[in-house]
Design a protein around this motif. Structure first.
Motif, PDB file in Angstrom:
ATOM      1  N   GLY A  16       0.808  -1.213   0.000  1.00  0.00           N
ATOM      2  CA  GLY A  16       0.000   0.000   0.000  1.00  0.00           C
ATOM      3  C   GLY A  16       0.836   1.255   0.000  1.00  0.00           C
ATOM      4  N   GLY A  17       1.957   1.234   0.739  1.00  0.00           N
ATOM      5  CA  GLY A  17       2.806   2.414   0.808  1.00  0.00           C
ATOM      6  C   GLY A  17       3.472   2.734  -0.517  1.00  0.00           C
ATOM      7  N   ILE A  88      16.145  12.317  -6.307  1.00  0.00           N
ATOM      8  CA  ILE A  88      16.001  10.948  -5.842  1.00  0.00           C
ATOM      9  C   ILE A  88      15.995  10.858  -4.324  1.00  0.00           C
ATOM     10  CG2 ILE A  88      18.493  10.540  -5.958  1.00  0.00           C
ATOM     11  CD1 ILE A  88      15.639   8.020  -6.718  1.00  0.00           C
ATOM     12  N   GLU A  89      16.787  11.709  -3.653  1.00  0.00           N
ATOM     13  CA  GLU A  89      16.836  11.650  -2.188  1.00  0.00           C
ATOM     14  C   GLU A  89      15.477  11.998  -1.582  1.00  0.00           C
ATOM     15  OE1 GLU A  89      18.996  13.953   1.563  1.00  0.00           O
ATOM     16  OE2 GLU A  89      19.969  13.953  -0.410  1.00  0.00           O
ATOM     17  N   ARG A  90      14.871  13.045  -2.063  1.00  0.00           N
ATOM     18  CA  ARG A  90      13.574  13.461  -1.531  1.00  0.00           C
ATOM     19  C   ARG A  90      12.489  12.435  -1.859  1.00  0.00           C
ATOM     20  NH1 ARG A  90      10.988  19.514  -2.384  1.00  0.00           N
ATOM     21  NH2 ARG A  90       9.646  19.473  -0.549  1.00  0.00           N
ATOM     22  N   THR A  91      12.557  11.884  -3.055  1.00  0.00           N
ATOM     23  CA  THR A  91      11.586  10.869  -3.453  1.00  0.00           C
ATOM     24  C   THR A  91      11.698   9.629  -2.582  1.00  0.00           C
ATOM     25  OG1 THR A  91      11.637  11.677  -5.734  1.00  0.00           O
ATOM     26  CG2 THR A  91      10.769   9.460  -5.369  1.00  0.00           C
ATOM     27  N   LEU A  92      12.920   9.207  -2.288  1.00  0.00           N
ATOM     28  CA  LEU A  92      13.126   8.028  -1.447  1.00  0.00           C
ATOM     29  C   LEU A  92      12.621   8.265  -0.028  1.00  0.00           C
ATOM     30  CD1 LEU A  92      16.651   6.770  -2.587  1.00  0.00           C
ATOM     31  CD2 LEU A  92      14.438   5.665  -2.950  1.00  0.00           C
ATOM     32  N   TYR A  93      12.902   9.437   0.527  1.00  0.00           N
ATOM     33  CA  TYR A  93      12.415   9.742   1.871  1.00  0.00           C
ATOM     34  C   TYR A  93      10.888   9.747   1.905  1.00  0.00           C
ATOM     35  CZ  TYR A  93      16.780  10.836   4.284  1.00  0.00           C
ATOM     36  OH  TYR A  93      17.995  10.748   4.897  1.00  0.00           O
ATOM     37  N   THR A  94      10.289  10.271   0.854  1.00  0.00           N
ATOM     38  CA  THR A  94       8.834  10.276   0.774  1.00  0.00           C
ATOM     39  C   THR A  94       8.285   8.857   0.735  1.00  0.00           C
ATOM     40  OG1 THR A  94       8.791  12.390  -0.380  1.00  0.00           O
ATOM     41  CG2 THR A  94       6.862  10.999  -0.614  1.00  0.00           C
ATOM     42  N   ALA A  95       8.897   8.000  -0.088  1.00  0.00           N
ATOM     43  CA  ALA A  95       8.437   6.621  -0.201  1.00  0.00           C
ATOM     44  C   ALA A  95       8.564   5.884   1.126  1.00  0.00           C
ATOM     45  CB  ALA A  95       9.227   5.898  -1.297  1.00  0.00           C
ATOM     46  N   VAL A  96       9.685   6.085   1.813  1.00  0.00           N
ATOM     47  CA  VAL A  96       9.886   5.424   3.112  1.00  0.00           C
ATOM     48  C   VAL A  96       8.839   5.900   4.117  1.00  0.00           C
ATOM     49  CG1 VAL A  96      11.454   5.216   5.085  1.00  0.00           C
ATOM     50  CG2 VAL A  96      12.332   4.992   2.751  1.00  0.00           C
ATOM     51  N   ALA A  97       8.596   7.214   4.148  1.00  0.00           N
ATOM     52  CA  ALA A  97       7.600   7.756   5.076  1.00  0.00           C
ATOM     53  C   ALA A  97       6.206   7.228   4.758  1.00  0.00           C
ATOM     54  CB  ALA A  97       7.609   9.279   5.012  1.00  0.00           C
ATOM     55  N   THR A  98       5.899   7.087   3.483  1.00  0.00           N
ATOM     56  CA  THR A  98       4.578   6.605   3.088  1.00  0.00           C
ATOM     57  C   THR A  98       4.407   5.130   3.429  1.00  0.00           C
ATOM     58  OG1 THR A  98       4.593   8.210   1.281  1.00  0.00           O
ATOM     59  CG2 THR A  98       2.922   6.499   1.198  1.00  0.00           C
TER      60      THR A  98
END
Length: 255
Positions: A16-17, A88-98
């Protein structure tokens, strides 16, 4: 039991994330990046180079996609708060948080279903996920819409208190109306759900925002859709994994 709950919640959080993170990448993230230009006073300087979508050539990503922005909070002087770099760094942090958010939602839903002795399936997970979205997303948004950076907002502590009270009252009202379902319980549930809105959400003295109203409205609508997706996906996947686990246990016992 605890192992099964954690396993189902982990799978639901991952599936889901990630699915929600992809949806955010193409919906709420571009709106946040556009709003940051207005918040930082850069919109006028770069707007002429942007396509009608507002983000042609911009790097997508955003670590504040699920949480409401507090509005105007910056560190003084040269000591700015750390934030992930665009790309990519911001996208990865967003994905992890989600993924972490989806895991938490699935854990809440599974725990509630186990405690209430509800049969856990993909269908029941969907229904409980919809109820979770109604309590934690839809009802609070009626008083406090999802906010972009640079939006006018009341004190953070007051907003948090009202949000928590609204989510708890809505969850309790839904329980009374849908689970107990006696006439008195239904009336009590409706009154409980309406109470936070009668009291009223905290708002700033004036609705002055640095971002255009069209952008803020689009973000509020998109954020609610994203939240509905993460709640329902978390419930459906967690229920499906739990159901499959029960089927395997029954097959092993019968063998």
């Amino acid at each position: 039991m605890l192992h099964r709950i954690l396993l189902a919640a982990l799978v639901a959080g991952f599936v889901g994330g990630l699915a929600t993170a992809v949806l955010q990448h193409f919906t709420t993230t571009p709106l946040i990046l556009e709003a940051e230009l207005y918040e930082n006073g850069e919109a006028g300087a770069v707007h002429s180079s942007l396509a009608p979508s507002g983000l042609n050539g911009a790097t997508y990503g955003g670590a504040r996609l699920i949480l409401a922005h507090t509005g105007g909070d910056h560190a003084d002087g040269d000591h700015e708060a750390w934030g992930p770099a665009d790309g990519i760094e911001r996208t990865l942090y967003t994905a992890v948080a989600t993924v972490g958010t989806a895991f938490g939602f699935a854990l809440i839903l599974l725990s509630a279903m186990v405690l209430t002795n509800t049969r856990i399936t993909a269908r029941s997970g969907l229904l409980w996920g919809l109820a979770g979205f109604a309590a934690a997303g839809l009802a609070p948004a009626l008083g406090l819409a999802p906010e972009l950076p640079g939006s006018a907002a009341a004190e953070l502590d007051l907003r948090q208190m009202w949000w928590i009270a609204t989510a708890v009252a809505t969850a309790g009202g839904l329980w009374l109306a849908l689970r107990i379902s006696t006439p008195l319980a239904i009336v009590g549930g409706i009154v409980l759900m309406l109470l936070p809105h009668v009291v009223g959400a905290p708002h700033p003295g004036g609705f002055v925002s640095e971002v255009p109203a069209e952008l803020a409205g689009h973000f509020a609508a998109a954020s609610l859709v994203v939240m509905a997706v993460v709640w329902t996906l978390s419930g459906v996947v967690a229920g499906y994994v739990w159901q499959r686990g029960e089927a395997r246990q029954a097959a092993a016992a019968a063998a």
